[in-house]
Design a protein around this motif. Structure first.
Motif, PDB file in Angstrom:
ATOM      1  N   ALA A   5     -54.033 -62.758  41.986  1.00 40.50           N
ATOM      2  CA  ALA A   5     -54.614 -63.979  41.425  1.00 40.50           C
ATOM      3  C   ALA A   5     -56.103 -63.743  41.192  1.00 40.50           C
ATOM      4  N   VAL A   6     -56.515 -63.792  39.924  1.00 43.51           N
ATOM      5  CA  VAL A   6     -57.924 -63.609  39.573  1.00 43.51           C
ATOM      6  C   VAL A   6     -58.468 -64.979  39.184  1.00 43.51           C
TER       7      VAL A   6
ATOM      8  N   PRO B 181     -52.469 -61.350  31.475  1.00 44.51           N
ATOM      9  CA  PRO B 181     -51.820 -61.815  32.712  1.00 44.51           C
ATOM     10  C   PRO B 181     -50.360 -62.212  32.484  1.00 44.51           C
ATOM     11  N   SER B 182     -49.592 -62.225  33.574  1.00 40.20           N
ATOM     12  CA  SER B 182     -48.204 -62.679  33.512  1.00 40.20           C
ATOM     13  C   SER B 182     -48.162 -64.153  33.126  1.00 40.20           C
ATOM     14  N   PHE B 183     -49.043 -64.948  33.730  1.00 40.02           N
ATOM     15  CA  PHE B 183     -49.216 -66.336  33.324  1.00 40.02           C
ATOM     16  C   PHE B 183     -50.578 -66.834  33.777  1.00 40.02           C
TER      17      PHE B 183
ATOM     18  N   GLY C  24     -42.420 -56.339  35.621  1.00 35.80           N
ATOM     19  CA  GLY C  24     -43.703 -57.028  35.536  1.00 35.80           C
ATOM     20  C   GLY C  24     -44.901 -56.110  35.663  1.00 35.80           C
ATOM     21  N   PHE C  25     -45.955 -56.638  36.258  1.00 31.80           N
ATOM     22  CA  PHE C  25     -47.243 -55.969  36.380  1.00 31.80           C
ATOM     23  C   PHE C  25     -47.150 -54.777  37.325  1.00 31.80           C
ATOM     24  N   ARG C  26     -47.689 -53.653  36.902  1.00 25.90           N
ATOM     25  CA  ARG C  26     -47.747 -52.460  37.759  1.00 25.90           C
ATOM     26  C   ARG C  26     -49.118 -52.420  38.415  1.00 25.90           C
ATOM     27  N   ALA C  27     -49.145 -52.683  39.708  1.00 27.33           N
ATOM     28  CA  ALA C  27     -50.404 -52.781  40.449  1.00 27.33           C
ATOM     29  C   ALA C  27     -50.963 -51.391  40.741  1.00 27.33           C
ATOM     30  N   GLU C  28     -51.917 -50.956  39.930  1.00 29.68           N
ATOM     31  CA  GLU C  28     -52.604 -49.687  40.165  1.00 29.68           C
ATOM     32  C   GLU C  28     -53.837 -50.001  41.007  1.00 29.68           C
ATOM     33  N   GLU C  29     -53.897 -49.424  42.188  1.00 29.50           N
ATOM     34  CA  GLU C  29     -54.954 -49.741  43.151  1.00 29.50           C
ATOM     35  C   GLU C  29     -56.354 -49.495  42.589  1.00 29.50           C
TER      36      GLU C  29
ATOM     37  N   TYR D  28     -51.099 -62.060  37.892  1.00 33.95           N
ATOM     38  CA  TYR D  28     -50.403 -60.829  37.526  1.00 33.95           C
ATOM     39  C   TYR D  28     -49.288 -60.641  38.552  1.00 33.95           C
ATOM     40  N   VAL D  29     -48.035 -60.686  38.091  1.00 35.93           N
ATOM     41  CA  VAL D  29     -46.886 -60.652  38.988  1.00 35.93           C
ATOM     42  C   VAL D  29     -46.048 -59.414  38.699  1.00 35.93           C
ATOM     43  N   GLY D  30     -45.714 -58.675  39.746  1.00 35.01           N
ATOM     44  CA  GLY D  30     -44.853 -57.506  39.619  1.00 35.01           C
ATOM     45  C   GLY D  30     -43.916 -57.424  40.809  1.00 35.01           C
ATOM     46  N   SER D  31     -42.731 -56.857  40.600  1.00 33.85           N
ATOM     47  CA  SER D  31     -41.771 -56.738  41.691  1.00 33.85           C
ATOM     48  C   SER D  31     -40.934 -55.479  41.544  1.00 33.85           C
ATOM     49  N   ASN D  32     -40.444 -55.011  42.679  1.00 32.86           N
ATOM     50  CA  ASN D  32     -39.484 -53.911  42.733  1.00 32.86           C
ATOM     51  C   ASN D  32     -38.147 -54.512  43.131  1.00 32.86           C
TER      52      ASN D  32
END
Length: 153
Positions: free
Chosen positions: A91-92, A56-58, A28-33, A69-73
């Motif tokens: 969540a935006v 967005p993811s959804f 999923g989404f790669r959260a870059e700070e 925007y959803v991401g997981s390891n």
């Protein structure tokens, strides 16, 4: 010859041990700070958020407009199902004009772990066997003279 056997045994042990390691994967989404911090409420709008973070993811279907925007390891040992080690949900929220109202982040604290009971889904109705399914409707549909049948009024 004994050295060759020892080397062969050592290589076999190394090969077996490497098969027991976990497979790690980012989904999923790669959260870059830096990118997340650049999205500012009251300044950015939908277009600028999409250019910065991507699609967005959804998107929420009801209520206020929210992009998720959803991401997981995940980690997976051989012959097992993957398990989530870390999850990030961004969540935006947008106002009526399409400008960013807030940016919220959550993680594993909001993940709900469920354990379904049994392997079948209960349904309404009665249990029928194979033969009842196969022969159960013979004479039922379109019977002449029966209410709702072809011969009735």
């Amino acid at each position: 010859m004994t050295n060759m056997v020892r080397i062969g045994a050592a290589l076999a042990v190394v090969a077996l041990m490497s098969g027991c390691s976990s497979i790690r994967e980012r989904r999923g989404f790669r959260a870059e700070e830096v990118l997340i911090q650049s999205v500012q409420p009251g300044i950015d709008n939908r277009t600028s958020v999409e250019r910065t973070l991507g699609r967005p993811s959804f998107i929420s279907q009801f209520g206020e407009p929210v992009w998720y925007y959803v991401g997981s390891n995940t980690a997976q040992k051989p012959f097992t199902t993957p398990r989530i080690e870390q999850q990030t949900v961004l969540a935006v929220r947008f106002d009526a004009a399409g400008n960013v109202a807030s940016v919220d982040r959550s993680g594993m604290e909001k993940v709900a772990r469920i354990s379904p009971v049994g392997e079948t889904t209960p349904t309404l109705g009665r249990e029928r066997g194979f033969l009842e399914d196969l022969f159960g409707n013979i004479g039922q549909v379109g019977a002449g003279g029966a209410p709702g049948g072809a011969g009735g009024q």
